[in-house]
Motif scaffolding. Structure first.
Motif, PDB file in Angstrom:
ATOM      1  N   ILE A  47       0.836  -1.197   0.000  1.00 17.34           N
ATOM      2  CA  ILE A  47       0.000   0.000   0.000  1.00 17.34           C
ATOM      3  C   ILE A  47       0.874   1.251   0.000  1.00 17.34           C
ATOM      4  CG2 ILE A  47      -1.827   1.246   1.208  1.00 17.34           C
ATOM      5  CD1 ILE A  47      -2.545  -1.415   2.565  1.00 17.34           C
ATOM      6  N   SER A  48       0.583   2.157  -0.912  1.00 11.78           N
ATOM      7  CA  SER A  48       1.284   3.432  -0.987  1.00 11.78           C
ATOM      8  C   SER A  48       0.342   4.550  -0.554  1.00 11.78           C
ATOM      9  CB  SER A  48       1.770   3.691  -2.421  1.00 11.78           C
ATOM     10  OG  SER A  48       2.447   4.925  -2.506  1.00 11.78           O
ATOM     11  N   ALA A  49       0.841   5.460   0.268  1.00 12.08           N
ATOM     12  CA  ALA A  49       0.022   6.557   0.779  1.00 12.08           C
ATOM     13  C   ALA A  49       0.758   7.880   0.628  1.00 12.08           C
ATOM     14  CB  ALA A  49      -0.329   6.317   2.247  1.00 12.08           C
ATOM     15  N   THR A  50       0.003   8.970   0.550  1.00 13.60           N
ATOM     16  CA  THR A  50       0.590  10.301   0.462  1.00 13.60           C
ATOM     17  C   THR A  50       0.102  11.160   1.623  1.00 13.60           C
ATOM     18  OG1 THR A  50      -1.200  11.131  -0.924  1.00 13.60           O
ATOM     19  CG2 THR A  50       0.693  10.172  -2.051  1.00 13.60           C
ATOM     20  N   GLY A  51       0.756  12.301   1.804  1.00 12.37           N
ATOM     21  CA  GLY A  51       0.351  13.226   2.858  1.00 12.37           C
ATOM     22  C   GLY A  51       0.639  12.717   4.248  1.00 12.37           C
ATOM     23  N   VAL A  52       1.590  11.801   4.381  1.00 12.91           N
ATOM     24  CA  VAL A  52       1.932  11.238   5.689  1.00 12.91           C
ATOM     25  C   VAL A  52       2.922  12.160   6.390  1.00 12.91           C
ATOM     26  CG1 VAL A  52       2.895   9.256   6.894  1.00 12.91           C
ATOM     27  CG2 VAL A  52       1.550   8.925   4.801  1.00 12.91           C
ATOM     28  N   GLY A  53       2.634  12.489   7.634  1.00 13.89           N
ATOM     29  CA  GLY A  53       3.494  13.391   8.390  1.00 13.89           C
ATOM     30  C   GLY A  53       4.462  12.634   9.273  1.00 13.89           C
ATOM     31  N   ASN A  54       4.686  13.145  10.459  1.00  9.29           N
ATOM     32  CA  ASN A  54       5.591  12.524  11.426  1.00  9.29           C
ATOM     33  C   ASN A  54       4.875  11.346  12.073  1.00  9.29           C
ATOM     34  OD1 ASN A  54       7.180  11.813  13.630  1.00  9.29           O
ATOM     35  ND2 ASN A  54       7.845  13.919  13.999  1.00  9.29           N
ATOM     36  N   VAL A  55       5.247  10.149  11.684  1.00 10.40           N
ATOM     37  CA  VAL A  55       4.534   8.972  12.178  1.00 10.40           C
ATOM     38  C   VAL A  55       4.885   8.647  13.626  1.00 10.40           C
ATOM     39  CG1 VAL A  55       4.190   7.948   9.910  1.00 10.40           C
ATOM     40  CG2 VAL A  55       6.281   7.442  11.177  1.00 10.40           C
ATOM     41  N   LEU A  56       5.914   9.311  14.169  1.00 16.68           N
ATOM     42  CA  LEU A  56       6.203   9.136  15.587  1.00 16.68           C
ATOM     43  C   LEU A  56       5.177   9.896  16.427  1.00 16.68           C
ATOM     44  CD1 LEU A  56      10.110   9.418  15.689  1.00 16.68           C
ATOM     45  CD2 LEU A  56       8.705   7.346  15.778  1.00 16.68           C
ATOM     46  N   GLN A  57       4.786  11.050  15.949  1.00 17.50           N
ATOM     47  CA  GLN A  57       3.798  11.853  16.664  1.00 17.50           C
ATOM     48  C   GLN A  57       2.366  11.518  16.245  1.00 17.50           C
ATOM     49  OE1 GLN A  57       4.828  15.964  16.040  1.00 17.50           O
ATOM     50  NE2 GLN A  57       6.796  15.804  17.102  1.00 17.50           N
ATOM     51  N   ASP A  58       2.200  11.130  14.986  1.00 18.80           N
ATOM     52  CA  ASP A  58       0.867  10.854  14.445  1.00 18.80           C
ATOM     53  C   ASP A  58       0.916   9.515  13.705  1.00 18.80           C
ATOM     54  OD1 ASP A  58      -1.743  11.100  13.632  1.00 18.80           O
ATOM     55  OD2 ASP A  58      -1.311  12.493  12.002  1.00 18.80           O
ATOM     56  N   PRO A  59       0.842   8.394  14.434  1.00 20.14           N
ATOM     57  CA  PRO A  59       1.010   7.072  13.825  1.00 20.14           C
ATOM     58  C   PRO A  59       0.018   6.806  12.699  1.00 20.14           C
ATOM     59  CG  PRO A  59       1.098   6.922  16.226  1.00 20.14           C
ATOM     60  CD  PRO A  59       0.641   8.314  15.896  1.00 20.14           C
ATOM     61  N   VAL A  60       0.494   6.106  11.686  1.00 15.49           N
ATOM     62  CA  VAL A  60      -0.329   5.699  10.551  1.00 15.49           C
ATOM     63  C   VAL A  60      -0.147   4.202  10.348  1.00 15.49           C
ATOM     64  CG1 VAL A  60      -0.704   5.912   8.065  1.00 15.49           C
ATOM     65  CG2 VAL A  60      -0.166   7.949   9.422  1.00 15.49           C
ATOM     66  N   THR A  61      -1.251   3.500  10.206  1.00 10.84           N
ATOM     67  CA  THR A  61      -1.220   2.055   9.993  1.00 10.84           C
ATOM     68  C   THR A  61      -1.870   1.723   8.661  1.00 10.84           C
ATOM     69  OG1 THR A  61      -1.303   1.601  12.374  1.00 10.84           O
ATOM     70  CG2 THR A  61      -1.957  -0.188  10.897  1.00 10.84           C
ATOM     71  N   LEU A  62      -1.250   0.807   7.922  1.00 11.07           N
ATOM     72  CA  LEU A  62      -1.812   0.292   6.683  1.00 11.07           C
ATOM     73  C   LEU A  62      -2.378  -1.090   6.970  1.00 11.07           C
ATOM     74  CD1 LEU A  62       1.093   1.265   4.247  1.00 11.07           C
ATOM     75  CD2 LEU A  62      -0.911   2.624   4.905  1.00 11.07           C
ATOM     76  N   ALA A  63      -3.586  -1.358   6.497  1.00 11.03           N
ATOM     77  CA  ALA A  63      -4.246  -2.630   6.792  1.00 11.03           C
ATOM     78  C   ALA A  63      -4.979  -3.141   5.577  1.00 11.03           C
ATOM     79  CB  ALA A  63      -5.228  -2.452   7.952  1.00 11.03           C
ATOM     80  N   CYS A  64      -5.228  -4.448   5.547  1.00  6.62           N
ATOM     81  CA  CYS A  64      -6.029  -5.012   4.468  1.00  6.62           C
ATOM     82  C   CYS A  64      -6.811  -6.216   4.970  1.00  6.62           C
ATOM     83  CB  CYS A  64      -5.173  -5.391   3.262  1.00  6.62           C
ATOM     84  SG  CYS A  64      -4.167  -6.863   3.486  1.00  6.62           S
ATOM     85  N   THR A  65      -7.946  -6.426   4.354  1.00 12.74           N
ATOM     86  CA  THR A  65      -8.711  -7.655   4.539  1.00 12.74           C
ATOM     87  C   THR A  65      -8.950  -8.254   3.177  1.00 12.74           C
ATOM     88  OG1 THR A  65     -10.862  -6.528   4.408  1.00 12.74           O
ATOM     89  CG2 THR A  65      -9.880  -6.771   6.592  1.00 12.74           C
ATOM     90  N   ALA A  66      -8.906  -9.567   3.095  1.00  8.74           N
ATOM     91  CA  ALA A  66      -9.142 -10.270   1.835  1.00  8.74           C
ATOM     92  C   ALA A  66     -10.151 -11.379   2.089  1.00  8.74           C
ATOM     93  CB  ALA A  66      -7.843 -10.843   1.293  1.00  8.74           C
ATOM     94  N   THR A  67     -11.175 -11.402   1.276  1.00  8.86           N
ATOM     95  CA  THR A  67     -12.255 -12.368   1.438  1.00  8.86           C
ATOM     96  C   THR A  67     -12.312 -13.287   0.227  1.00  8.86           C
ATOM     97  OG1 THR A  67     -13.540 -10.750   2.695  1.00  8.86           O
ATOM     98  CG2 THR A  67     -14.730 -12.651   1.823  1.00  8.86           C
TER      99      THR A  67
END
Length: 214
Positions: A47-67
């Motif tokens: 997964i590629s994301a944009t607009g990500v800041g300081n992940v130490l102060q504002d954590p961001v998690t990438l997740a997926c579900t597959a059915t």
């Protein structure tokens, strides 16, 4: 605050070396935006994301579900040693969901706020047991080592610090000639084969959605 948005979502199936003696592989199935997606027995969403800041102060998690709601290709092993696999790959009709997530680190984010990471969703022991109960293996004395959905619906997500969804993307994926998939008894991995995936939708939420997973 800059809105974090899913930019490019790539889907593959793969397993990185996680724990113990689990089989692992890093195999290209698609290249989009310069990224390589990998494939093996478990689902790995790149997964590629944009607009990500300081992940130490504002954590961001990438997740997926597959059915997977149709057929799965299953590699079976006997009860004495599941490295002794039954001949060929078995197909079974089964409905199951796998999910996984990955929290971005500072090393995943470039100076322009672009980030890339893998959310790995490996089959749980209970899912593999249910697949055996559904008739995937020669008999109930065998165990399922790994399983691959022949077709699946995938939802990739970006989560904020509160584990709420800020954006997501959807895919339909099919493994061509799934019934001829081979299992390598030496490497204990599925052979390399490319999924065909079609993106069916993307969303960015002004108000994050909680809870993130069903």
């Amino acid at each position: 605050m800059v809105k974090k948005t899913l930019f490019i979502v790539l889907l593959g199936i793969g397993m990185t070396a996680l724990v113990g003696n689990e089989a692992s592989a890093r195999i290209c199935v698609a290249k989009v935006g310069g990224y390589c997606v990998v494939w093996s027995g478990s689902i790995e969403c790149g997964i590629s994301a944009t607009g990500v800041g300081n992940v130490l102060q504002d954590p961001v998690t990438l997740a997926c579900t597959a059915t997977g709601t149709d057929q799965w290709a299953v590699a079976c092993g006997n009860s004495g040693s599941n490295t002794w696999t039954s001949p060929g790959i078995n197909l079974v009709t089964f409905s199951g969901i796998v999910s996984g997530e990955y929290q971005l680190t500072i090393y995943d984010v470039d100076r322009n706020g672009r980030a890339y990471g893998y959310a790995v969703a490996k089959p749980s022991d209970s899912l593999l047991t249910a697949i055996v109960d559904a008739g995937a293996c020669p008999n109930l004395n065998w165990t399922a080592i790994d399983a691959v959905p022949c077709t699946m619906q995938v939802r990739d997500m970006q989560l904020d610090a509160a584990d709420c969804i800020t954006s997501d993307a959807y895919y339909n994926c099919t493994l061509p000639s799934c019934g001829t998939l081979n299992w390598d008894t030496n490497t204990q991995m599925f052979e390399r084969r490319q999924y065909e995936c079609t993106q069916t939708g993307t969303n960015t939420y002004k108000i994050p959605i909680c809870p993130p997973l069903p």
